[in-house]
Design an enzyme around this catalytic site. Structure first.
Site, PDB file in Angstrom:
ATOM      1  N   CYS A  39      37.509  45.694  40.559  1.00  0.00           N
ATOM      2  CA  CYS A  39      36.813  45.872  41.837  1.00  0.00           C
ATOM      3  C   CYS A  39      37.579  45.262  42.998  1.00  0.00           C
ATOM      4  CB  CYS A  39      35.427  45.257  41.736  1.00  0.00           C
ATOM      5  SG  CYS A  39      35.474  43.456  41.578  1.00  0.00           S
ATOM      6  N   ARG A  88      44.273  35.348  35.384  1.00  0.00           N
ATOM      7  CA  ARG A  88      45.401  36.191  35.764  1.00  0.00           C
ATOM      8  C   ARG A  88      46.761  35.559  35.462  1.00  0.00           C
ATOM      9  NH1 ARG A  88      47.077  37.273  41.053  1.00  0.00           N
ATOM     10  NH2 ARG A  88      48.353  39.139  41.265  1.00  0.00           N
ATOM     11  N   HIS A 132      42.968  44.342  48.171  1.00  0.00           N
ATOM     12  CA  HIS A 132      44.297  43.959  48.664  1.00  0.00           C
ATOM     13  C   HIS A 132      44.337  44.094  50.183  1.00  0.00           C
ATOM     14  CE1 HIS A 132      45.859  45.799  44.642  1.00  0.00           C
ATOM     15  NE2 HIS A 132      45.545  44.537  44.462  1.00  0.00           N
ATOM     16  N   ALA A 147      38.134  41.551  42.914  1.00  0.00           N
ATOM     17  CA  ALA A 147      39.247  41.194  42.025  1.00  0.00           C
ATOM     18  C   ALA A 147      40.574  41.310  42.775  1.00  0.00           C
ATOM     19  CB  ALA A 147      39.258  42.095  40.790  1.00  0.00           C
TER      20      ALA A 147
HETATM   21 FE1  CFM Z   1      50.717  44.614  42.191  1.00  0.00          FE
HETATM   22 FE2  CFM Z   1      50.356  45.354  39.891  1.00  0.00          FE
HETATM   23 FE3  CFM Z   1      48.341  44.434  41.443  1.00  0.00          FE
HETATM   24 FE4  CFM Z   1      50.314  42.750  40.558  1.00  0.00          FE
HETATM   25 FE5  CFM Z   1      48.668  42.059  38.452  1.00  0.00          FE
HETATM   26 FE6  CFM Z   1      48.758  44.647  37.783  1.00  0.00          FE
HETATM   27 FE7  CFM Z   1      46.743  43.791  39.329  1.00  0.00          FE
HETATM   28 MO1  CFM Z   1      46.921  43.122  36.846  1.00  0.00          MO
HETATM   29  S1  CFM Z   1      51.902  44.092  40.442  1.00  0.00           S
HETATM   30  S2  CFM Z   1      49.371  42.954  42.454  1.00  0.00           S
HETATM   31  S3  CFM Z   1      50.246  40.908  39.439  1.00  0.00           S
HETATM   32  S4  CFM Z   1      49.434  46.229  41.553  1.00  0.00           S
HETATM   33  S5  CFM Z   1      49.136  42.925  36.635  1.00  0.00           S
HETATM   34  S6  CFM Z   1      50.357  46.246  37.964  1.00  0.00           S
HETATM   35  S7  CFM Z   1      46.742  45.173  37.801  1.00  0.00           S
HETATM   36  S8  CFM Z   1      46.606  41.827  38.711  1.00  0.00           S
HETATM   37  S9  CFM Z   1      46.151  44.304  41.357  1.00  0.00           S
HETATM   38  C1  HCA Z   2      42.323  42.405  37.792  1.00  0.00           C
HETATM   39  C2  HCA Z   2      43.268  41.423  37.166  1.00  0.00           C
HETATM   40  C3  HCA Z   2      44.111  42.004  36.062  1.00  0.00           C
HETATM   41  C4  HCA Z   2      43.305  42.312  34.820  1.00  0.00           C
HETATM   42  C5  HCA Z   2      44.157  42.458  33.625  1.00  0.00           C
HETATM   43  C6  HCA Z   2      43.618  43.152  32.419  1.00  0.00           C
HETATM   44  C7  HCA Z   2      45.200  40.967  35.742  1.00  0.00           C
HETATM   45  O1  HCA Z   2      42.656  43.581  37.963  1.00  0.00           O
HETATM   46  O2  HCA Z   2      41.252  41.990  38.153  1.00  0.00           O
HETATM   47  O3  HCA Z   2      42.880  44.123  32.527  1.00  0.00           O
HETATM   48  O4  HCA Z   2      44.027  42.718  31.348  1.00  0.00           O
HETATM   49  O5  HCA Z   2      46.360  41.283  35.839  1.00  0.00           O
HETATM   50  O6  HCA Z   2      44.850  39.848  35.394  1.00  0.00           O
HETATM   51  O7  HCA Z   2      44.736  43.172  36.522  1.00  0.00           O
END
Ligand code: CFM
Ligand code: HCA
Length: 540
Positions: free
Chosen positions: A59, A93, A193, A62
């Site tokens: 969401c 995370r 974001h 998150a």
């Molecule tokens: Fe960028 Fe990502 Fe994301 Fe990320 Fe992450 Fe991710 Fe995420 Mo999990 S690089 S910031 S550090 S889009 S692993 S592939 S899904 S938290 S929002």
């Molecule tokens: C998020 C965080 C997450 C979840 C990872 C997962 C992460 O999207 O809220 O599903 O295992 O990187 O910690 O993407």
């Protein structure tokens, strides 16, 4: 090149859609495309998940609290909401911090929450929020407090921004700002974001004009220090003589953000989560941005060279070459040992909004083919690339989330490179405006799937029988019960770092172990054991 046999991608697509009711099949069909890097097909992305489908997505809260602000060390990140929202975002995370410093406070291991109860939902929670801010201030005297709205806050109408203003004035020496990142905003983490970028830019960036020195000053955007990645990148930058002014936001401090507008270049790792910040900094202060990728040894070398090229300094370019020459032999040694075991194997990557692309570099180095990949919440430009979609503002997020009106700062706008300089650099081979998406880098016939559903993942595995599947914790054990190893590309399965040169070495070894372990053959996949139970959908 893999020698494995599997059905044609168009047949696989048909198979994935077969069981859906016609309307759902039509919609999902637009998010599943057979790739052609020469003529990139359009992919549906950043749209609402169809209710009833099990998605990998998270969401907006998150994306804002967990992703962008989570890795900051000295901002008290206070969640306004029921305790569950805080608990599930508490250190899950793996954004790391060094136990041995650097200096200053570190609140990352704490879980701050207003612990909203029924009475607050009925009578309002602003009073409780003020109390929580006061308590955090009295206990820690932090430089800053960020307030994060969860779903109920938006539903009952608590004004976190008014509370932030009031408490900022009352306390005097603490920067307090709110984020309206209620989970239901937008269609995924992506909206969060955008909200995070806006508020950090509005309330923090530009507060400290001190020139802290350094010849080649950059900010690192979209690097969150998962599994210690930022430590490896920081090591390489320092070795090359490049000064890191601020990191958004792995291993970062609020002081770095306040001072970040003094940098001369923004380099972006994860474009999806932080492009808004880069655009706003360019407009207001004149700092250009450029996409880089430190996932993969070759990609790391290329990114360091691109940074050196941008600064047009012979000494820096030479230093970067020396560093690459020093670091590469160790990488090559490990690769020589692993390549024979990994070459020709098949990988599938379904993660977030950049890693499903970036990690294809590392698999490529291992001689493995990414046969199918997709993002959870990437936008069309993340798939199709900037060449295909030059105007990134077309995406649906901008419809959901208000954009800040940003204009050049008359006192502090300083174009780091003129348009002529940038045009000349482009002639010489460095086009900082360009970046590839996932699809230009993937082979013809590979299957690109946005916001893959749980059902589609299972079907894909059954049809392709990949050697490794990459996703997150929700997918991990379901996939492994099918006899296919799953590598978490979010948390790295508690390993890492995987960035830079030493990160590549770690990755090669981990993947070699996973794809060659014999344990997977001992597991019978459900379809090998018994016939599938047939279910029929009721079509309205
Ligand atoms: Fe960028 Fe990502 Fe994301 Fe990320 Fe992450 Fe991710 Fe995420 Mo999990 S690089 S910031 S550090 S889009 S692993 S592939 S899904 S938290 S929002
Ligand atoms: C998020 C965080 C997450 C979840 C990872 C997962 C992460 O999207 O809220 O599903 O295992 O990187 O910690 O993407």
């Amino acid at each position: 090149e893999s020698t494995k046999k599997y059905p044609a991608p168009s047949d696989i697509k048909e198979e994935l859609l077969k069981k859906y009711p016609p309307k759902v099949a039509k919609k999902r069909g637009k998010a599943i495309v057979v790739n052609d890097p020469e003529e990139i097909p359009q992919v549906q992305a950043n749209t609402r998940t169809i209710p009833g489908i099990i998605t990998q997505r998270g969401c907006s809260y998150a994306g804002c609290k967990g992703v962008v602000l989570g890795p900051t060390r000295d901002i008290v990140n206070l969640v306004h909401g029921p305790i569950g929202c805080s608990f599930y975002a508490w250190l899950t995370r793996r954004n790391q911090t060094r136990p041995d410093g650097p200096e200053g406070e570190n609140y990352m291991t704490y879980c701050f929450s207003t612990d909203m109860q029924e009475e607050h939902v009925v009578f309002g929670g602003e009073k409780k929020l003020k109390q929580a801010i006061q308590e955090a201030y009295d206990l820690f005297h932090p430089k800053a407090i960020g307030i994060f709205s969860t779903c109920p806050v938006g539903l009952i109408g608590d004004d976190v921004h008014a509370v932030a203003r009031e408490m900022r004035e009352k306390l005097g020496d603490c920067n307090i700002f709110g984020f309206s990142c209620e989970g239901y905003k937008g269609v995924s983490q992506s909206a969060g974001h955008h909200i995070a970028n806006n508020q950090v830019f509005k309330h923090v960036v530009g507060l400290d004009d001190t020139d802290k020195g350094g010849k080649f000053k950059i900010n690192m955007l979209g690097e969150y220090n998962i599994g210690g990645d930022a430590f490896e990148i920081e090591r390489l930058l320092a070795k090359c003589g490049i000064t890191l002014v601020a990191s958004f936001s792995g291993n970062s401090t609020i002081g770095q953000f306040e001072n970040s507008h003094t940098a001369d270049l923004n380099v972006i790792m994860c474009h999806r989560s932080i492009n808004y910040m880069a655009e706003m900094m360019e407009t207001k202060y004149g700092i250009p941005w450029m996409k880089v990728n430190f996932i993969g040894a070759e990609a790391t070398a290329k990114s360091l060279r691109r940074i050196a090229r941008y600064f047009e300094d012979d000494e820096l370019m030479q230093r970067v070459e020396e560093v690459i020459a020093e670091e590469m032999p160790a990488v090559q040694n490990v690769l020589e040992a692993t390549y024979p075991h990994t070459k020709g194997k098949l990988a599938m990557l379904f993660v977030g909004g950049s890693r499903a692309h970036h990690y294809q570099e590392l698999f490529g180095e291992l001689g493995m083919e990414t046969i199918s990949a997709g993002y959870e919440f990437g936008h069309r430009d993340d798939y199709e690339g900037r060449k295909v979609i030059p105007n990134i503002k077309i995406d649906a997020d901008t419809k959901n989330i208000e954009e800040l009106k940003v204009t050049p700062d008359p006192e502090r706008f300083r174009p780091r490179k003129s348009e002529e300089d940038l045009a000349r650099l482009k002639e010489e081979g460095l086009d900082i405006r360009d970046y590839e998406g996932m699809m230009p880098d993937m082979k013809k016939g590979s299957l690109v799937i946005d916001d893959i559903s749980h059902y589609e993942s299972e079907k894909l595995i059954e049809l392709y029988k990949p050697d490794i599947f990459c996703a997150g914790i929700k997918e991990k054990y379901v996939v492994q019960k099918m006899g296919v190893p799953l590598k978490q590309l979010h948390s790295y399965d508690y390993g890492g770092p995987y960035a830079g040169f030493s990160g590549a070495i770690n990755f090669y070894k981990d993947i070699d172990r996973m794809v060659n372990s014999r344990v997977w053959k001992l597991i019978q996949a459900p379809w090998e054991e018994e016939n599938e139970l047939e279910a029929t959908y009721v079509t309205p």
